[in-house]
Design a protein around this motif. Structure first.
Motif, PDB file in Angstrom:
ATOM      1  N   GLY A 190       0.835  -1.249   0.172  1.00 19.96           N
ATOM      2  CA  GLY A 190       0.050   0.153  -0.074  1.00 19.96           C
ATOM      3  C   GLY A 190       0.814   1.327   0.062  1.00 19.96           C
ATOM      4  N   HIS A 226      -3.739  -5.616   0.440  1.00 20.21           N
ATOM      5  CA  HIS A 226      -3.834  -4.089   0.265  1.00 20.21           C
ATOM      6  C   HIS A 226      -3.885  -3.518   1.863  1.00 20.21           C
ATOM      7  CE1 HIS A 226      -4.429   0.370  -0.162  1.00 20.21           C
ATOM      8  NE2 HIS A 226      -3.722   0.233  -1.274  1.00 20.21           N
ATOM      9  N   SER A 228      -5.383  -1.296   3.080  1.00 21.91           N
ATOM     10  CA  SER A 228      -6.799  -0.762   3.475  1.00 21.91           C
ATOM     11  C   SER A 228      -7.525  -1.873   3.664  1.00 21.91           C
ATOM     12  CB  SER A 228      -7.501   0.069   2.309  1.00 21.91           C
ATOM     13  OG  SER A 228      -7.525  -0.574   1.012  1.00 21.91           O
ATOM     14  N   ARG A 317      -3.379  -0.885  -7.051  1.00 22.12           N
ATOM     15  CA  ARG A 317      -3.830   0.395  -5.988  1.00 22.12           C
ATOM     16  C   ARG A 317      -2.571   0.780  -5.576  1.00 22.12           C
ATOM     17  NH1 ARG A 317      -8.809   1.464  -4.353  1.00 22.12           N
ATOM     18  NH2 ARG A 317      -9.785  -0.674  -4.918  1.00 22.12           N
ATOM     19  N   TRP A 321      -0.968   5.086  -5.834  1.00 23.51           N
ATOM     20  CA  TRP A 321      -0.997   5.792  -4.699  1.00 23.51           C
ATOM     21  C   TRP A 321       0.489   6.513  -4.917  1.00 23.51           C
ATOM     22  CZ3 TRP A 321       2.066   7.272  -1.001  1.00 23.51           C
ATOM     23  CH2 TRP A 321       1.316   7.782   0.377  1.00 23.51           C
ATOM     24  N   ASP A 338      -8.350   5.793  -0.581  1.00 22.51           N
ATOM     25  CA  ASP A 338      -8.189   4.165  -0.372  1.00 22.51           C
ATOM     26  C   ASP A 338      -9.059   3.569   0.621  1.00 22.51           C
ATOM     27  OD1 ASP A 338      -6.658   3.708  -2.571  1.00 22.51           O
ATOM     28  OD2 ASP A 338      -4.588   3.751  -1.285  1.00 22.51           O
TER      29      ASP A 338
END
Length: 340
Positions: A190, A226, A228, A317, A321, A338
């Motif tokens: 992430g 991830h 999140s 993802r 970022w 996110d």
């Protein structure tokens, strides 16, 4: 549960996952406290995003040194402890096995003893790793009922943490309404991870520093997930523990959607879509690692909900970022995007 007056202590709150967890709990309305010794290497999302401004209190010390922080915990009176502190870098564990075991296993022991001694604490969620399992590298996704083990000090430090949590659940909760949970994570990716000796951060450092990237095991498989999904999962498990909706002593695999995984080679190929000039060379000084890892997330998915991202989606993802961050977008804005 009503979180407006609830207090959570996040150990390791200045680390990558800890910073995301502290951010999420604050956004959910908790009063958030943190304990960290700032011993990890590399730039910190916690500092870059200015997350210290969100904290209701902090203590800088070694989590395994209970005497240094027990009185402080008694003062802040948390309802929940989320234990993320520890030595999380596998290559570092081969160079510093004693420090790794002390930080991970004795750190867990200290956290659970603090929880036992502090009447306000009603739940403790201890974060471990998919490396707690006895791994014969046959590639099958590990389930929570598979045997624990480990062939190196890092893995053993994590499986020991699981056994310590089991012992406290079985024998050291007399007279206490304390719900203990363990959460076994895969390879968390992430935005905002700049740790040294982790795959994505090392790729970022190499590409932006115009250096070559040294890869240890190109065809190793990992359950990339991830961050999140990770912190939301921790929050859901913690909430259920506090509400008494799950029994104490449960263990949870928390990984990517559909129990997916990706090879290191796949990550590098994806990364080259963004940094095509990156040079990749083989690392000659390899440390012994389990080459095939994946986890079965069926238990968590049935009880709560499936993770949002599979491994490839989580990796994309993550890259988006970093691209947005280096283009000038606020890290806090990216974290909120996110999570929500």
């Amino acid at each position: 549960m009503n979180t407006s007056t609830s207090r959570v202590l996040v150990t390791g709150h200045m680390g990558f996952i800890g910073a995301w967890a502290a951010f999420l709990f604050k956004r959910e309305g908790w009063r958030v406290y943190g304990l960290d010794d700032r011993s990890s290497y590399g730039e910190r999302l916690y500092d870059v995003a200015g997350l210290n401004t969100l904290m209701d209190g902090e203590r800088e010390c070694d989590v395994s040194d209970l005497a240094a922080w027990q009185d402080w915990v008694a003062q802040i009176q948390p309802d929940l402890i989320v234990h993320l502190a520890g030595q999380a870098i596998v290559p570092r564990a081969f160079k510093q096995p004693y420090l790794t075991y002390r930080s991970n296993a004795l750190g867990t022991l200290a956290v659970l003893e603090a929880a036992r001694l502090t009447e306000s604490v009603r739940a403790a969620v201890c974060i471990t790793s998919d490396k707690v399992y006895e791994n014969n590298s046959d590639g099958h996704p590990f389930s929570e009922t598979d045997p624990l083990g480990g062939g190196d000090v890092y893995s053993v430090s994590k499986s020991s943490s699981e056994l310590i949590a089991k012992a406290y659940n079985n024998a050291h909760r007399a007279g206490r309404s304390l719900n203990i949970q363990t959460v076994r994570l895969g390879n968390v990716v992430g935005g905002g991870d700049w740790s040294i000796n982790r795959l994505i951060p090392d790729l970022i450092h190499a590409a932006r520093g115009a250096k070559s990237f040294r890869v240890r095991y190109m065809d190793a498989t990992r359950p990339f997930q991830h961050v999140s999904d990770v912190v939301k999962g921790i929050s859901r498990i913690a909430g259920a523990a506090l509400d008494g909706a799950i029994p104490s002593g449960e263990a949870w695999n928390l990984g990517p959607k559909d129990s997916s995984f990706a090879r290191v080679r796949d990550v590098i190929d994806l990364f080259k879509e963004y940094y095509p000039d990156l040079e990749v060379i083989d690392e000659e000084e390899k440390v012994k690692e389990d080459l095939n890892l994946s986890v079965n997330v069926a238990k968590y998915s049935r009880r709560f909900s499936p993770p949002r991202d599979n491994s490839v989606e989580g990796l994309y993802r993550t890259m988006k970022w970093y691209q947005a961050y280096y283009a000038g977008t606020s890290p806090v804005e990216l974290m909120e995007s996110d999570l929500y």
